[in-house]
Scaffold this motif. Structure first.
Motif, short mmCIF file in Angstrom:
data_model
loop_
_atom_site.label_atom_id
_atom_site.label_comp_id
_atom_site.label_asym_id
_atom_site.label_seq_id
_atom_site.Cartn_x
_atom_site.Cartn_y
_atom_site.Cartn_z
N ASP A 172 0.85 -1.19 0.00
CA ASP A 172 0.00 0.00 0.00
C ASP A 172 0.88 1.24 0.00
O ASP A 172 2.09 1.17 0.27
N ASP A 173 0.26 2.39 -0.30
CA ASP A 173 1.04 3.63 -0.32
C ASP A 173 1.32 4.16 1.08
O ASP A 173 2.10 5.08 1.26
N GLY A 174 0.68 3.56 2.08
CA GLY A 174 0.95 3.94 3.46
C GLY A 174 -0.04 3.31 4.42
O GLY A 174 -1.09 2.81 4.02
N VAL A 175 0.32 3.33 5.68
CA VAL A 175 -0.56 2.88 6.76
C VAL A 175 -0.88 4.08 7.63
O VAL A 175 0.00 4.88 7.95
N ALA A 176 -2.16 4.23 7.99
CA ALA A 176 -2.55 5.30 8.90
C ALA A 176 -2.99 4.67 10.23
O ALA A 176 -2.20 4.49 11.14
N THR A 177 -4.26 4.28 10.32
CA THR A 177 -4.71 3.59 11.54
C THR A 177 -4.30 2.12 11.53
O THR A 177 -4.18 1.50 12.58
N GLY A 178 -4.12 1.57 10.34
CA GLY A 178 -3.73 0.17 10.22
C GLY A 178 -4.89 -0.79 10.05
O GLY A 178 -4.69 -1.98 9.77
N TYR A 179 -6.12 -0.30 10.17
CA TYR A 179 -7.26 -1.22 10.12
C TYR A 179 -7.55 -1.75 8.72
O TYR A 179 -8.01 -2.88 8.56
N THR A 180 -7.29 -0.97 7.70
CA THR A 180 -7.47 -1.48 6.34
C THR A 180 -6.46 -2.59 6.06
O THR A 180 -6.81 -3.64 5.50
N MET A 181 -5.23 -2.40 6.49
CA MET A 181 -4.21 -3.43 6.29
C MET A 181 -4.53 -4.67 7.12
O MET A 181 -4.31 -5.81 6.68
N LYS A 182 -5.05 -4.48 8.33
CA LYS A 182 -5.44 -5.63 9.15
C LYS A 182 -6.49 -6.47 8.44
O LYS A 182 -6.43 -7.71 8.45
N ALA A 183 -7.45 -5.80 7.82
CA ALA A 183 -8.50 -6.52 7.09
C ALA A 183 -7.90 -7.27 5.89
O ALA A 183 -8.32 -8.39 5.57
N ALA A 184 -6.92 -6.66 5.24
CA ALA A 184 -6.26 -7.31 4.11
C ALA A 184 -5.50 -8.55 4.56
O ALA A 184 -5.54 -9.60 3.92
N ILE A 185 -4.80 -8.43 5.68
CA ILE A 185 -4.05 -9.57 6.23
C ILE A 185 -5.00 -10.71 6.56
O ILE A 185 -4.75 -11.88 6.23
N MET A 186 -6.10 -10.38 7.22
CA MET A 186 -7.08 -11.40 7.58
C MET A 186 -7.63 -12.08 6.33
O MET A 186 -7.78 -13.31 6.27
N SER A 187 -7.90 -11.29 5.30
CA SER A 187 -8.48 -11.82 4.07
C SER A 187 -7.55 -12.82 3.39
O SER A 187 -7.98 -13.91 2.99
N VAL A 188 -6.27 -12.48 3.27
CA VAL A 188 -5.35 -13.39 2.56
C VAL A 188 -5.02 -14.62 3.40
O VAL A 188 -4.76 -15.70 2.86
N ARG A 189 -5.03 -14.48 4.71
CA ARG A 189 -4.82 -15.66 5.56
C ARG A 189 -5.99 -16.63 5.41
O ARG A 189 -5.81 -17.85 5.37
N LEU A 190 -7.21 -16.08 5.32
CA LEU A 190 -8.38 -16.93 5.12
C LEU A 190 -8.32 -17.65 3.78
O LEU A 190 -8.91 -18.73 3.62
N ARG A 191 -7.62 -17.06 2.82
CA ARG A 191 -7.47 -17.69 1.50
C ARG A 191 -6.28 -18.65 1.45
O ARG A 191 -5.94 -19.16 0.39
N GLY A 192 -5.63 -18.88 2.59
CA GLY A 192 -4.63 -19.92 2.67
C GLY A 192 -3.18 -19.50 2.51
O GLY A 192 -2.30 -20.36 2.35
N ALA A 193 -2.89 -18.20 2.53
CA ALA A 193 -1.51 -17.74 2.37
C ALA A 193 -0.62 -18.33 3.46
O ALA A 193 -0.99 -18.36 4.63
N LYS A 194 0.56 -18.80 3.06
CA LYS A 194 1.50 -19.40 4.00
C LYS A 194 2.23 -18.32 4.79
O LYS A 194 2.48 -18.45 5.99
N LYS A 195 2.61 -17.25 4.10
CA LYS A 195 3.36 -16.15 4.72
C LYS A 195 2.78 -14.83 4.22
O LYS A 195 2.50 -14.69 3.03
N VAL A 196 2.60 -13.87 5.13
CA VAL A 196 2.05 -12.56 4.76
C VAL A 196 3.04 -11.48 5.17
O VAL A 196 3.36 -11.32 6.35
N ILE A 197 3.50 -10.74 4.17
CA ILE A 197 4.49 -9.69 4.38
C ILE A 197 3.86 -8.34 4.05
O ILE A 197 3.25 -8.18 2.98
#
Length: 220
Positions: A137-162
């Motif tokens: 992303d172009d930046g993190v502010a509160t971090g909640y949008t990125m948290k939702a993205a992390i949760m989403s890709v983990r639910l889709r089976g990602a082994k590692k999330v960077i």
């Protein structure tokens, strides 16, 4: 070093993406690596990263839910599958209930689906099972949008999330590190008001630009 970073500015999102690419270049050649950009601005940055790493580019579309009196202040976020993450601490501090933002939550769920359909068209979702995913992303502010993205890709089976972002405030770094496998960034200011303050040019990215970038990225 931090003092110097506070004075640094990124020219634009392309510049942010090129500088960020240098921070993650050591992942080049890692099997199963995929770059996912967060629309809209994050896709511009992600394109530069995916190009440098020579890996596929796709999107993940979490949506920020703003406070009733300040839409830019994220009190919740919606993941692609409709799951809602509430910033309970901030909501309590501001005196906001779930009912107060229920209408906005539903609106953002629909917007996430609209954007997925618009940006992806008839292209299928990339298979993330057992893959290493670089969320950009172009930046993190509160971090909640990125948290939702992390949760989403983990639910889709990602082994590692960077997590890889051009700008992250110093007080959000630990949070991101706790919920991801690694965090990379270009600027980490201690004094932070908005992501845009660290870009000389921070125009809104359009839906058409996102579609054009994704079309360009899929060409051999």
């Amino acid at each position: 070093m931090k003092g110097r970073e506070m004075l640094m500015m990124l020219k634009d999102r392309i510049d942010g993406g090129k500088k960020l690419s240098e921070r993650v270049l050591h992942y080049k050649g890692e099997p199963g690596l995929i770059v996912l950009g967060l629309p809209r601005g994050g896709v511009v940055v992600a394109y530069e990263v995916a190009k440098a790493l020579d890996v596929p580019l796709d999107i993940v579309v979490p949506r920020k839910v703003g406070a009733p009196f300040s839409p830019e202040l994220a009190v919740a976020a919606v993941a692609e599958d409709g799951t809602v993450l509430y910033n309970e601490g901030l909501m309590k501090e501001l005196g906001i209930s779930v009912d107060d933002i229920d209408e906005t939550v539903e609106k953002e769920k629909k917007e996430a689906m609209r954007r997925m359909d618009l940006y992806r068209g008839d292209r299928p979702l990339l298979d993330l099972k057992d893959k290493t995913v670089l969320l950009v992303d172009d930046g993190v502010a509160t971090g909640y949008t990125m948290k939702a993205a992390i949760m989403s890709v983990r639910l889709r089976g990602a082994k590692k999330v960077i997590v890889a972002v051009s700008v992250i405030p110093s007080d959000k770094l630990l949070t991101m590190q706790e919920i991801s496998d690694a965090v990379h960034y270009v600027l980490m200011p201690e004094i932070f008001y908005s992501i845009g303050q660290f870009y000389e040019e921070f125009r809104q990215v359009t839906d058409e630009q996102v579609i054009e970038i994704l079309d360009t990225a899929k060409k051999p």
